[in-house]
Design a protein around this motif. Structure first.
Motif, short mmCIF file in Angstrom:
data_model
loop_
_atom_site.label_atom_id
_atom_site.label_comp_id
_atom_site.label_asym_id
_atom_site.label_seq_id
_atom_site.Cartn_x
_atom_site.Cartn_y
_atom_site.Cartn_z
N ALA A 122 0.77 -1.21 0.35
CA ALA A 122 -0.20 0.12 -0.08
C ALA A 122 0.72 1.25 0.44
O ALA A 122 1.11 2.12 -0.54
N LYS A 123 2.02 0.91 0.67
CA LYS A 123 2.68 2.37 0.83
C LYS A 123 3.52 2.61 -0.27
O LYS A 123 3.32 4.27 -1.05
N VAL A 124 3.60 1.76 -1.43
CA VAL A 124 4.40 1.75 -3.02
C VAL A 124 3.58 2.04 -3.63
O VAL A 124 3.84 2.63 -4.29
N PHE A 125 2.12 1.94 -3.44
CA PHE A 125 0.71 2.19 -4.15
C PHE A 125 0.75 3.28 -3.93
O PHE A 125 0.44 4.32 -4.84
N ALA A 126 0.77 4.63 -2.86
CA ALA A 126 0.68 5.69 -2.80
C ALA A 126 2.07 6.38 -2.84
O ALA A 126 1.51 7.19 -3.81
N LEU A 127 3.46 6.22 -2.84
CA LEU A 127 3.97 6.93 -4.05
C LEU A 127 4.70 6.63 -5.78
O LEU A 127 4.44 7.22 -5.69
N ALA A 128 3.64 5.19 -5.68
CA ALA A 128 3.23 5.28 -7.34
C ALA A 128 2.96 4.30 -8.57
O ALA A 128 2.87 3.10 -7.96
N PRO A 129 1.06 4.87 -8.00
CA PRO A 129 -0.19 4.27 -8.24
C PRO A 129 -0.17 4.12 -9.53
O PRO A 129 0.03 2.71 -9.78
N LEU A 130 0.28 4.78 -10.63
CA LEU A 130 0.50 4.39 -12.02
C LEU A 130 0.96 3.35 -12.50
O LEU A 130 0.97 1.94 -12.83
N ALA A 131 2.15 2.89 -11.80
CA ALA A 131 3.57 1.98 -11.90
C ALA A 131 3.32 0.73 -11.09
O ALA A 131 2.95 0.23 -11.79
N VAL A 132 2.36 0.77 -9.80
CA VAL A 132 1.63 -0.78 -9.49
C VAL A 132 0.77 -0.94 -10.46
O VAL A 132 1.12 -2.32 -10.19
N LEU A 133 0.19 -0.41 -11.48
CA LEU A 133 -1.29 -0.71 -11.69
C LEU A 133 -0.72 -1.16 -12.56
O LEU A 133 -1.14 -2.60 -13.06
N THR A 134 0.31 -0.74 -13.60
CA THR A 134 0.00 -1.12 -14.37
C THR A 134 1.71 -2.83 -15.09
O THR A 134 0.76 -3.21 -15.38
N ILE A 135 2.51 -2.66 -13.65
CA ILE A 135 2.90 -4.33 -13.45
C ILE A 135 1.67 -4.78 -13.25
O ILE A 135 2.42 -6.33 -12.96
N ALA A 136 0.88 -5.29 -11.64
CA ALA A 136 0.18 -5.55 -11.61
C ALA A 136 -0.94 -6.30 -12.75
O ALA A 136 -0.79 -6.98 -12.65
N SER A 137 -1.27 -5.45 -13.76
CA SER A 137 -2.18 -5.87 -14.43
C SER A 137 -1.02 -6.83 -15.72
O SER A 137 -2.02 -7.93 -15.57
N ARG A 138 0.09 -6.73 -15.98
CA ARG A 138 0.92 -7.27 -16.47
C ARG A 138 1.03 -8.83 -15.86
O ARG A 138 1.12 -9.61 -16.46
N ARG A 139 1.03 -8.53 -14.77
CA ARG A 139 1.21 -9.85 -13.53
C ARG A 139 0.71 -10.62 -13.74
O ARG A 139 0.16 -12.09 -13.94
N ILE A 140 -0.91 -10.19 -14.18
CA ILE A 140 -2.48 -10.51 -13.33
C ILE A 140 -2.65 -11.77 -14.92
O ILE A 140 -3.09 -13.06 -14.54
N LEU A 141 -2.07 -10.59 -16.07
CA LEU A 141 -2.69 -11.17 -17.26
C LEU A 141 -1.39 -12.53 -17.68
O LEU A 141 -1.33 -13.97 -18.48
N ARG A 142 -0.62 -12.07 -17.15
CA ARG A 142 0.47 -13.22 -17.39
C ARG A 142 -0.13 -14.72 -16.49
O ARG A 142 0.09 -15.75 -17.11
N ALA A 143 -0.69 -14.14 -15.44
CA ALA A 143 -0.83 -15.72 -14.23
C ALA A 143 -2.16 -15.64 -15.38
O ALA A 143 -2.85 -17.46 -15.10
#
Length: 557
Positions: A297-318
Motif C-alpha cells: 500500500a505504501k508503494v502504491f501511494a508513492l507510485a500508483p500508475l507503476a503499481v497498476l501497470t505492473i500488477a495488470s501485466r502480472r495478472i494477465l501472465r498468471a
C-alpha cells in the motif's frame, strides 16, 4: 592471528599483495562499515587485505553494533577500528573517509567482498582519466554462504555523467566504486540525513560537477540475505524520490537533463513497484509467510500508475499460466481415475519446486537455521586451531576471538582461500593431530567412502579435539557442481554408527532437526523467514531434515 601457517604439500601459500609499478597510482584506503554484520566481517577484511595492490590502510567503522566486531578486527594486526554510536550508514562512511589517509577511497560493507583485482582495476581507470571524481566497475551477486548466484553486466556512463545518473542506476553496488578523496571533501561526503540511497545521491552531486568513468571488470561481490537494506522497498522508493526531487533546482536551463529526470523518476517507480509486487506475490503463493500488504500500500501511494501497470501485466501472465495448468489437469484426469480429495494442496500441487537453489535466492535456507542452531549450541568447542570446509564463515561467526588459527579445506585448488587441499577419503597426506576443532557442515554426504573420510578426520584432530558435523536427511540434490557427487542422505542412526566406528560411543552425540512442514518447505526451496519460529523448532524424529553430531577424540586412543 587468523592467517594460517602452512604445512606439507597440501598447504596453499598465502598471496602477498603486489604493488603495481606506476608512479601515477596513489595510495588507496579501504573503509569497511559494519552494523551487526560481524559474522561476515572476516571475509570482508580478508578480501581487502588480499588485493594485488596493497591498500594504504584498512579501516573498520563500527556503527554501534551489538555483536562485537572488535573481536574479529583484533585478529588482523594493522586493521584500524573506529567505534561510534549508531548514526546510519552515511554517517559511518563519512567517519571512515575523514579518517583515511589515502588519495583514493573504497567503501566496502561488512557483508560484501572485494575481488582480488578490485583496487588494481579501478586504479587503472584513474590512470587513464585522472580528472574523474570516481570510477566504477561491475560485480557478482553471491548468496549468504558466498556461493555465486549471477553476475551483473557493467553499465557504462555516457559523456554527460549527470544526465546518465539522472536516468537510471548505473552502479548498483557501492563497493565497485573508487573515489578521489579530495572530491569527497569538496562536496562534503555523504548526506547523513538519508538512511538509504545516500550513495546514489552522492553520485548525482559528483557527476554534476566532475567526470566519471566506468570499466567492465567485476570489482566486488554483493551478498544477498534477509537483512539487506534493499529489502525495505517502501523506504527505498520514498528516499530515492526525495533524492530525485532535489535535482529539480538544476534542470531549468538544460532540456536534456529535464528529460533524463522524468525518465529517472519513472525508472525508480517502476523498479521498486516491480520488486514490491514480486515480494507480495511470493508471499501469497507460498502461503507460509505474512503477505506484506501494508508495504504494498505504501508503494502504491508513492507510485500508483507503476503499481497498476505492473500488477495488470502480472495478472494477465498468471491468467495465461492458469489456463495452461487447467489444460494439463484435464489431460491427466482423462488418463487416470479420479482420486477422492481430502487435502487442499494449494500451491504445493506442482511438479516443480518454488526454488531450485535450496532457498538461497529467497533468504537463509531452512537447513541453515538448524545448522546454525547446532553450531551456536557448541560454539565453545570452536577454539584454537580450527579447520572448516569451503570457507571459514562459521569458524569466525561462532569461534571469534577463541580461534588462534583458521584453516580452510577444499577438495581442489579451485578455491584460492584453501590452506588444506585434498580428498578426505584419500587422506594419507593430511596432517595428524593438528586441529582442536573441525567444522564439517553438509560435506560428508558428498564423499562416497565416508568411513575413510571419518578416519581421516579422526586422525587430524588433536586428543580432546572436537568434530562438529552436519549431514542432510531430507533434501533435494544440488543442481550445480556438487550434484554429480551427492551420494548419500543419512538418518541420525546412520550418522551415529559411522562416527562410533572411530570415536568412542560415549563421546558421540547426534541430534535430529526438523519436522514434516520444515522438510516440505525445504524441498520446495523456501527460506527460513517464511516459517515461524514455532514451526521451525518443532522436531519430529520421523522427519529428520538435518542430522548433526558432536564427536570428541579420546585423549588416549
Amino acid at each position: 592471528m587468523v592467517n594460517p601457517s602452512s604445512f606439507g604439500a597440501n598447504a596453499q601459500p598465502q598471496k602477498e599483495g603486489l604493488i603495481i609499478e606506476d608512479a601515477g597510482l596513489r595510495p588507496v584506503s579501504v573503509v569497511i562499515t559494519t552494523y551487526n554484520h560481524a559474522r561476515f566481517l572476516a571475509e570482508a577484511i580478508e578480501s581487502a587485505l588480499r588485493q594485488t595492490v596493497i591498500p594504504a590502510e584498512v579501516i573498520v567503522v563500527d556503527d554501534g553494533s551489538t555483536d562485537d566486531p572488535g573481536g574479529f578486527v583484533r585478529l588482523y594486526p594493522g586493521v584500524r577500528l573506529i567505534r561510534q554510536p549508531n548514526q546510519g550508514l552515511a554517517a559511518a562512511r563519512n567517519t571512515g573517509w575523514r579518517a583515511a589517509c589515502g588519495h583514493y577511497v573504497v567503501f566496502l560493507d561488512a557483508d560484501d567482498r572485494l575481488m582480488p583485482e578490485a583496487l588494481a582495476s579501478n586504479l587503472r581507470l584513474f590512470a587513464k582519466k585522472p580528472d574523474c571524481a570516481f570510477v566504477y566497475g561491475s560485480f557478482h551477486r553471491i548468496d549468504v554462504r558466498g556461493r555465486l548466484l549471477n553476475s551483473a553486466e557493467s553499465q557504462l556512463v555516457g559523456e554527460d555523467a549527470y544526465e546518465s545518473f539522472l536516468k537510471t542506476n548505473l552502479v548498483s553496488m557501492h563497493a565497485a566504486v573508487m573515489y578521489r578523496r579530495d572530491r569527497l571533501e569538496e562536496v562534503g561526503g555523504f548526506d547523513a540525513r538519508l538512511r538509504c540511497c545516500e550513495d546514489h545521491e552522492l553520485y548525482l552531486r559528483l557527476a554534476r560537477r566532475y567526470r566519471v568513468a566506468a570499466g567492465v571488470e567485476r570489482i566486488a561481490e554483493y551478498r544477498h540475505h534477509d537483512s539487506n537494506m534493499s529489502r525495505n522497498i517502501p523506504a527505498m522508493l520514498a528516499t530515492m524520490l526525495e533524492v530525485m526531487h532535489r535535482q529539480a533546482a538544476y534542470l531549468n536551463y538544460n532540456a536534456r537533463w529535464r528529460k533524463a529526470y522524468k525518465t529517472g523518476v519513472q525508472f525508480w517507480k517502476s523498479n521498486y513497484a516491480e520488486q514490491q509486487i514480486s515480494q507480495t506475490l511470493a508471499a501469497r503463493v507460498s502461503g507460509l509467510m505474512r503477505v506484506p500488504w501494508r508495504a504494498t500500500a505504501k508503494v502504491f501511494a508513492l507510485a500508483p500508475l507503476a503499481v497498476l501497470t505492473i500488477a495488470s501485466r502480472r495478472i494477465l501472465r498468471a491468467a495465461r499460466s492458469r489456463l495452461a495448468r487447467i489444460e494439463l489437469l484435464r489431460t491427466l484426469h482423462s488418463r487416470y481415475a479420479p482420486v477422492r480429495k481430502s487435502v487442499r494442496f494449494g500451491d504445493l500441487r506442482r511438479l516443480h519446486p518454488i526454488s531450485r537453489d535450496f532457498g538461497y535466492d529467497r533468504g537463509n535456507p531452512v537447513d541453515r537455521h538448524y545448522i546454525e542452531d547446532f553450531l551456536s549450541g557448541y560454539a565453545e568447542d570452536i577454539r584454537g586451531r580450527v579447520l572448516e570446509v569451503g570457507d571459514n564463515a562459521y569458524t569466525m561467526q561462532y569461534g571469534g576471538a577463541r580461534v588462534t588459527y583458521s584453516d580452510i579445506l577444499h577438495v581442489s585448488t579451485d578455491n584460492p582461500r584453501a590452506t588444506v587441499v585434498g580428498d578426505l577419503s584419500e587422506g594419507d597426506n593430511f596432517p595428524s593431530a593438528m586441529f582442536d576443532c573441525i567444522v564439517l557442515t553438509q560435506t560428508l554426504h558428498l564423499i562416497f567412502d565416508m568411513r575413510k573420510a571419518i578416519a581421516t578426520l579422526h586422525r587430524m584432530l588433536k586428543p580432546g579435539g572436537v568434530l562438529l558435523a552436519t549431514v542432510p536427511g531430507v533434501s533435494s540434490i544440488d543442481r550445480g557442481q556438487w550434484g554429480s557427487s551427492w551420494y548419500w542422505s543419512l538418518s541420525p542412526a546412520a550418522l551415529s554408527r559411522l562416527l562410533e566406528e572411530k570415536f568412542d560411543s560415549a563421546n558421540v552425540n547426534v541430534i535430529a532437526y526438523g519436522n514434516v512442514l520444515a522438510a516440505v518447505a525445504f524441498l520446495h526451496g523456501l527460506a527460513e523467514h517464511e516459517l515461524s519460529a514455532a514451526e521451525l523448532d518443532a522436531h519430529d524424529p520421523q522427519y529428520p531434515m538435518i542430522a548433526a553430531a558432536r564427536a570428541v577424540k579420546q585423549w588416549h586412543t
